[in-house]
Design a protein around this motif. Sequence first.
Motif, PDB file in Angstrom:
ATOM      1  N   THR A 199      36.033  48.160  31.899  1.00 47.91           N
ATOM      2  CA  THR A 199      36.404  49.043  32.716  1.00 47.91           C
ATOM      3  C   THR A 199      35.759  50.444  32.424  1.00 47.91           C
ATOM      4  O   THR A 199      34.996  51.193  33.462  1.00 47.91           O
ATOM      5  CB  THR A 199      37.550  49.283  33.306  1.00 47.91           C
ATOM      6  OG1 THR A 199      38.248  48.140  33.939  1.00 47.91           O
ATOM      7  CG2 THR A 199      37.972  50.619  34.188  1.00 47.91           C
ATOM      8  N   THR A 228      37.428  42.967  35.865  1.00 53.73           N
ATOM      9  CA  THR A 228      36.211  43.986  36.226  1.00 53.73           C
ATOM     10  C   THR A 228      35.393  43.628  37.057  1.00 53.73           C
ATOM     11  O   THR A 228      34.743  44.500  37.782  1.00 53.73           O
ATOM     12  CB  THR A 228      35.648  44.220  34.852  1.00 53.73           C
ATOM     13  OG1 THR A 228      36.860  44.755  33.935  1.00 53.73           O
ATOM     14  CG2 THR A 228      34.865  45.486  34.849  1.00 53.73           C
ATOM     15  N   ASP A 265      34.789  54.375  34.232  1.00 50.63           N
ATOM     16  CA  ASP A 265      36.050  54.791  34.464  1.00 50.63           C
ATOM     17  C   ASP A 265      36.381  55.533  32.985  1.00 50.63           C
ATOM     18  O   ASP A 265      36.128  55.014  32.004  1.00 50.63           O
ATOM     19  CB  ASP A 265      36.966  53.957  34.981  1.00 50.63           C
ATOM     20  CG  ASP A 265      36.792  53.458  36.175  1.00 50.63           C
ATOM     21  OD1 ASP A 265      35.823  53.788  37.004  1.00 50.63           O
ATOM     22  OD2 ASP A 265      37.603  52.917  37.058  1.00 50.63           O
ATOM     23  N   ASN A 285      41.963  50.301  39.583  1.00 51.39           N
ATOM     24  CA  ASN A 285      41.081  49.607  38.705  1.00 51.39           C
ATOM     25  C   ASN A 285      41.511  48.441  37.915  1.00 51.39           C
ATOM     26  O   ASN A 285      42.849  48.420  37.838  1.00 51.39           O
ATOM     27  CB  ASN A 285      40.260  50.408  37.897  1.00 51.39           C
ATOM     28  CG  ASN A 285      40.790  51.180  36.671  1.00 51.39           C
ATOM     29  OD1 ASN A 285      41.757  50.551  36.230  1.00 51.39           O
ATOM     30  ND2 ASN A 285      40.817  52.791  36.395  1.00 51.39           N
ATOM     31  N   ALA A 286      40.754  47.685  37.179  1.00 46.07           N
ATOM     32  CA  ALA A 286      40.997  46.457  36.442  1.00 46.07           C
ATOM     33  C   ALA A 286      41.966  46.868  35.662  1.00 46.07           C
ATOM     34  O   ALA A 286      42.844  46.036  34.959  1.00 46.07           O
ATOM     35  CB  ALA A 286      39.819  45.592  36.230  1.00 46.07           C
ATOM     36  N   ASP A 304      36.747  44.312  40.331  1.00 45.72           N
ATOM     37  CA  ASP A 304      36.463  45.639  40.596  1.00 45.72           C
ATOM     38  C   ASP A 304      35.233  46.229  40.989  1.00 45.72           C
ATOM     39  O   ASP A 304      35.106  47.013  42.160  1.00 45.72           O
ATOM     40  CB  ASP A 304      37.072  46.530  39.314  1.00 45.72           C
ATOM     41  CG  ASP A 304      37.393  47.877  39.679  1.00 45.72           C
ATOM     42  OD1 ASP A 304      37.148  48.281  40.713  1.00 45.72           O
ATOM     43  OD2 ASP A 304      38.079  48.474  38.831  1.00 45.72           O
ATOM     44  N   TRP A 305      34.149  45.851  40.526  1.00 49.76           N
ATOM     45  CA  TRP A 305      32.682  46.045  40.951  1.00 49.76           C
ATOM     46  C   TRP A 305      32.458  45.741  42.241  1.00 49.76           C
ATOM     47  O   TRP A 305      31.811  46.136  42.947  1.00 49.76           O
ATOM     48  CB  TRP A 305      32.104  45.385  39.778  1.00 49.76           C
ATOM     49  CG  TRP A 305      30.447  46.025  40.007  1.00 49.76           C
ATOM     50  CD1 TRP A 305      29.803  46.781  39.439  1.00 49.76           C
ATOM     51  CD2 TRP A 305      29.385  45.323  40.873  1.00 49.76           C
ATOM     52  NE1 TRP A 305      28.456  46.899  39.819  1.00 49.76           N
ATOM     53  CE2 TRP A 305      28.314  46.006  40.534  1.00 49.76           C
ATOM     54  CE3 TRP A 305      29.427  44.327  41.686  1.00 49.76           C
ATOM     55  CZ2 TRP A 305      26.959  45.730  41.513  1.00 49.76           C
ATOM     56  CZ3 TRP A 305      28.370  43.795  42.470  1.00 49.76           C
ATOM     57  CH2 TRP A 305      27.051  44.607  42.209  1.00 49.76           C
ATOM     58  N   ILE A 361      43.886  46.438  41.710  1.00 51.50           N
ATOM     59  CA  ILE A 361      42.352  46.646  41.222  1.00 51.50           C
ATOM     60  C   ILE A 361      41.732  47.490  42.573  1.00 51.50           C
ATOM     61  O   ILE A 361      40.967  48.192  42.370  1.00 51.50           O
ATOM     62  CB  ILE A 361      41.539  45.092  41.115  1.00 51.50           C
ATOM     63  CG1 ILE A 361      42.259  44.630  39.818  1.00 51.50           C
ATOM     64  CG2 ILE A 361      40.059  45.535  41.060  1.00 51.50           C
ATOM     65  CD1 ILE A 361      41.555  43.212  39.769  1.00 51.50           C
ATOM     66  N   LEU A 391      31.883  50.054  34.033  1.00 51.69           N
ATOM     67  CA  LEU A 391      32.181  50.767  35.304  1.00 51.69           C
ATOM     68  C   LEU A 391      32.203  52.142  35.136  1.00 51.69           C
ATOM     69  O   LEU A 391      32.249  52.972  36.300  1.00 51.69           O
ATOM     70  CB  LEU A 391      33.538  50.258  35.984  1.00 51.69           C
ATOM     71  CG  LEU A 391      33.559  48.828  36.442  1.00 51.69           C
ATOM     72  CD1 LEU A 391      35.117  48.638  37.155  1.00 51.69           C
ATOM     73  CD2 LEU A 391      32.715  48.396  37.339  1.00 51.69           C
TER      74      LEU A 391
END
Length: 313
Positions: free
Chosen positions: A273, A31, A279, A106-107, A34-35, A102, A277
């Motif tokens: 995530t 994650t 999501d 995404n993660a 991903d960020w 990713i 994030l």
Amino acid sequence: MKDGDTMASDKRVFGLISVILGASLWGIGGTATDWLFRNTPVNVDWYVTARLLISGIILVLFFLIVFKKKSTTVWDKYLVTRFVIYSIFGMTLVQYSFTATIGYGNAAIATVLQCTGPIYIILYYVFKKYINFTYKEVLVILFMIVGVVLIATNGNLTQLIVSPLALFWGILSGVALAYYTIHAGYLLLRMHPLELVGGSMLVGGILLNFKTPIWSLDFGYDWSAFEISILLFSILIGTTLAFLLYIGSLKYITSQEAGILGLLEPVMAVLTTVIVLGDVLELFQVVGIALILGITVFNTIASSKQSKKEANA
């Protein structure tokens, strides 16, 4: 005798804590990666180079300092060849495909899709006639395929809600993980786990450095202390320390226990995530994730029981 039992129990607890922490850090590290892709100039190519190179150097140094004197590895042409092939098509490919998933998705999606690796391991073992194709194998493959379809479509087969590139790299990461797992079997008979993991990371990092040098990052970017902290965390904690903890745990617990507790990686990736994030996972995507994780636990437990039965036969 009691002191011996207490010591064994303490080591087992240490092993369990290590694998739980290691798997959790893997998930959180995904994650964090991903960020970075969303908020900094870091891209997939540079990140994989840096991740493999830095972690490889640290892990190899740790091996040389702590375990080298106990190492019984005898390097010959055959071992070198197998090791180089593993470094490229095992370690490097699994790291790149996972990180690319990713980047394009995404993660959470990346970590869960990588869990489909058992499909390809089963198919390989059946093809080589190492195992019979029983109802268990059919069940594992069917549940995982359904899980992937639900993640990709959210139940609507007429459209993809996951990027096709994320799906491609995610499925490839499962294939790479299967190869990574199968090929490691022979090498681990002749090498220390830390020597294999750290060495293959270092080889992969060196090779990728010719394509995307670690110094090619945009250092003109105005990096904040927080962004630098996330970058260091994702590489040093989410990769290097996570590998050290996971490998170290195998001295005190079984590989089956490590495999089951290792599922904390996708769980932590999904949770962070969504929470960190922001999501949103649709209902049938969550069902698909649950199917894949659930059948992975079932497969690990079933394989453990089968191994014990064969050992006692």
